[in-house]
Design a protein around this motif. Structure first.
Motif, PDB file in Angstrom:
ATOM      1  N   ARG A  48     -13.824  11.732 -33.650  1.00  0.00           N
ATOM      2  CA  ARG A  48     -13.775  10.881 -34.308  1.00  0.00           C
ATOM      3  C   ARG A  48     -13.380   9.959 -34.304  1.00  0.00           C
ATOM      4  O   ARG A  48     -12.853   9.347 -33.161  1.00  0.00           O
ATOM      5  N   PHE A  49     -12.450   8.926 -34.665  1.00  0.00           N
ATOM      6  CA  PHE A  49     -11.111   7.520 -34.601  1.00  0.00           C
ATOM      7  C   PHE A  49     -10.168   7.711 -33.980  1.00  0.00           C
ATOM      8  O   PHE A  49      -9.284   7.823 -34.211  1.00  0.00           O
ATOM      9  N   GLN A  50     -10.061   9.436 -33.970  1.00  0.00           N
ATOM     10  CA  GLN A  50      -8.788   9.799 -33.826  1.00  0.00           C
ATOM     11  C   GLN A  50      -8.729   9.197 -32.212  1.00  0.00           C
ATOM     12  O   GLN A  50      -9.417   9.830 -31.401  1.00  0.00           O
ATOM     13  N   LEU A  51      -7.218   8.969 -31.488  1.00  0.00           N
ATOM     14  CA  LEU A  51      -7.099   8.917 -29.960  1.00  0.00           C
ATOM     15  C   LEU A  51      -6.331  10.077 -30.040  1.00  0.00           C
ATOM     16  O   LEU A  51      -4.458   9.644 -29.747  1.00  0.00           O
ATOM     17  N   HIS A  52      -6.798  10.862 -29.183  1.00  0.00           N
ATOM     18  CA  HIS A  52      -6.085  11.955 -28.899  1.00  0.00           C
ATOM     19  C   HIS A  52      -6.936  12.872 -27.431  1.00  0.00           C
ATOM     20  O   HIS A  52      -7.646  12.489 -27.587  1.00  0.00           O
ATOM     21  N   GLU A  53      -6.559  13.729 -26.862  1.00  0.00           N
ATOM     22  CA  GLU A  53      -7.150  13.967 -25.327  1.00  0.00           C
ATOM     23  C   GLU A  53      -6.891  15.432 -26.064  1.00  0.00           C
ATOM     24  O   GLU A  53      -7.202  16.571 -24.835  1.00  0.00           O
ATOM     25  N   ALA A  54      -6.071  15.873 -26.862  1.00  0.00           N
ATOM     26  CA  ALA A  54      -6.137  16.912 -27.095  1.00  0.00           C
ATOM     27  C   ALA A  54      -7.629  18.412 -26.880  1.00  0.00           C
ATOM     28  O   ALA A  54      -8.487  17.619 -27.007  1.00  0.00           O
ATOM     29  N   PHE A  55      -7.559  19.234 -26.704  1.00  0.00           N
ATOM     30  CA  PHE A  55      -9.094  20.113 -26.094  1.00  0.00           C
ATOM     31  C   PHE A  55      -9.424  21.257 -27.165  1.00  0.00           C
ATOM     32  O   PHE A  55     -10.775  20.077 -28.002  1.00  0.00           O
ATOM     33  N   ARG A  56      -8.752  20.833 -28.254  1.00  0.00           N
ATOM     34  CA  ARG A  56      -9.228  22.461 -29.755  1.00  0.00           C
ATOM     35  C   ARG A  56      -8.263  21.043 -30.843  1.00  0.00           C
ATOM     36  O   ARG A  56      -7.460  20.488 -30.893  1.00  0.00           O
ATOM     37  N   VAL A  57      -9.291  20.372 -31.565  1.00  0.00           N
ATOM     38  CA  VAL A  57      -9.375  19.721 -32.488  1.00  0.00           C
ATOM     39  C   VAL A  57     -10.173  20.388 -33.808  1.00  0.00           C
ATOM     40  O   VAL A  57     -10.498  21.667 -34.014  1.00  0.00           O
ATOM     41  N   SER A  58      -8.776  19.906 -34.857  1.00  0.00           N
ATOM     42  CA  SER A  58      -8.934  20.501 -36.217  1.00  0.00           C
ATOM     43  C   SER A  58      -9.341  19.917 -37.343  1.00  0.00           C
ATOM     44  O   SER A  58     -10.586  18.485 -36.734  1.00  0.00           O
ATOM     45  N   GLN A  59     -10.271  19.826 -38.541  1.00  0.00           N
ATOM     46  CA  GLN A  59     -11.086  19.258 -39.587  1.00  0.00           C
ATOM     47  C   GLN A  59     -10.648  18.110 -39.412  1.00  0.00           C
ATOM     48  O   GLN A  59     -11.134  17.517 -39.930  1.00  0.00           O
ATOM     49  N   ARG A  60      -9.337  17.625 -39.106  1.00  0.00           N
ATOM     50  CA  ARG A  60      -9.030  16.456 -39.641  1.00  0.00           C
ATOM     51  C   ARG A  60      -9.164  15.503 -38.785  1.00  0.00           C
ATOM     52  O   ARG A  60      -8.295  14.580 -38.579  1.00  0.00           O
TER      53      ARG A  60
END
Length: 346
Positions: free
Chosen positions: A275-287
């Motif tokens: 969504r609107f989070q600015l990060h490059e983590a491969f796996r993303v949480s429900q938040r």
């Protein structure tokens, strides 16, 4: 029932904001950056972040015990509290809560903290206690939990196939949501497309671990901008020295069997999760934030426990790789160091 103000839940870890005033500067000083050519370089300046975390976690547990049972000790100098009597009481208290292997791990961290803060003192007695606790510990037999890599791979692919099919016409009744998505936080979400996206993500985690049983720290470190690249149609996974226990870079190529699933996740599903989070983590949480190692551990246990009756932890995928390779393809046992990113066959 009336609330008893004297009844409170014992804390396991004393957060840094509650540490005695003398402890924070004493603890942080040993990890301060220093010049390796300086004889007065802080003793812990060379330690890796994971080692520092291990030491601090153990120290927080030690302070929590003192805070609950010997609060007057918190007025003393940090290393003056670490005595035979107090450590014996700490061990006795921990025995009612955790296994001996955990106690030994905490004592190891406490011993490291003591040596760093007071290197001139003799801490051999604490090292001996830690070794005796470790020696008496009984390792759990995990063989029954170790499903073959192809079984966990099939589970992961099945989860992804079901989720992808449902994403086209996702519609769930409340009872189905409660059954398929047992986490309380997930049951509050009414968007079935979002729920099936989470299910697909979980299946991809299981498939990746089945094919490449990398360590916990490596799993959590993965990013899409730095660790994932393409070589033609193939997807390459690059682990750097700081991502591995062996301090050695590794490169993997995803097999064709799951390439389309990874593409679908990266191009279609991950953007919806971020969504609107600015990060490059491969796996993303429900938040929408990066998925932590603990969260990955929990989702893996949840799905494997539901599918096989006994849950698998992250390290069980590494155990399963070695165990089933030895059982089903003993002549290929020589590839195991490469599979597990070990520096040698020993």
């Amino acid at each position: 029932m009336a609330h008893n103000p004297d009844t409170r839940r014992a804390i396991k870890h004393l957060t840094r904001d509650r540490w005695p005033k003398a402890d924070i500067p004493a603890f942080d000083a040993v990890f301060a950056p220093g010049d390796p050519f300086d004889d007065n370089c802080p003793p812990g300046s060379h330690l890796a972040p994971g080692t520092r975390t291990h030491i601090e976690t153990a120290y927080r547990r030690w302070l929590a015990y003192l805070s609950d049972h010997h609060s007057d000790d918190l007025e003393r100098d940090p290393t003056d509290r670490i005595t035979n009597v107090r450590v014996a009481g700490f061990i006795h208290h921990q025995e009612g809560e955790v296994r001996d292997t955990t106690i030994a791990s905490v004592l190891d961290g406490l011993h490291c903290a003591a040596r760093l803060m007071a290197p001139e003192s003799d801490w051999a007695w604490l090292a001996s206690v830690q070794k005796r606790v470790l020696a008496r510990s009984m390792q759990l037999d995990r063989l029954a939990n170790l499903q073959a890599p192809w079984a966990t791979l099939e589970l992961g692919i099945a989860l992804m196939d079901t989720a992808k099919a449902q994403l086209a016409t996702a519609s769930l009744a409340p009872a189905e949501i409660k059954t398929l998505f047992p986490l309380r936080s997930l049951r509050k979400i009414v968007d079935p497309h979002w729920l099936w996206t989470i299910r697909f993500r979980d299946g991809l985690v299981l498939a990746n671990l089945s094919l490449r049983p990398i360590r916990r720290r490596s799993i959590a470190a993965l990013t899409v901008d730095r660790h994932v690249s393409r070589s033609g149609e193939a997807l390459r996974l690059q682990l750097f020295e700081e991502d591995t226990k062996a301090k050695r870079s590794e490169t993997f190529t995803d097999p064709p069997e799951i390439r389309s699933y990874v593409d679908y996740y990266l191009k279609v599903l991950r953007p919806n999760l971020v969504r609107f989070q600015l990060h490059e983590a491969f796996r993303v949480s429900q938040r929408g934030t990066g998925l932590t190692a603990d969260a990955i551990y929990q989702l893996v246990r949840r799905h494997t426990g539901a599918a096989f009756g006994l849950p698998m932890g992250l390290h069980d995928f590494r155990r399963a790789a070695g165990t089933h390779l030895a059982i089903h393809a003993p002549k290929m046992i020589g590839i195991l160091p490469g599979v597990l990113q070990h520096s040698g066959p020993d």
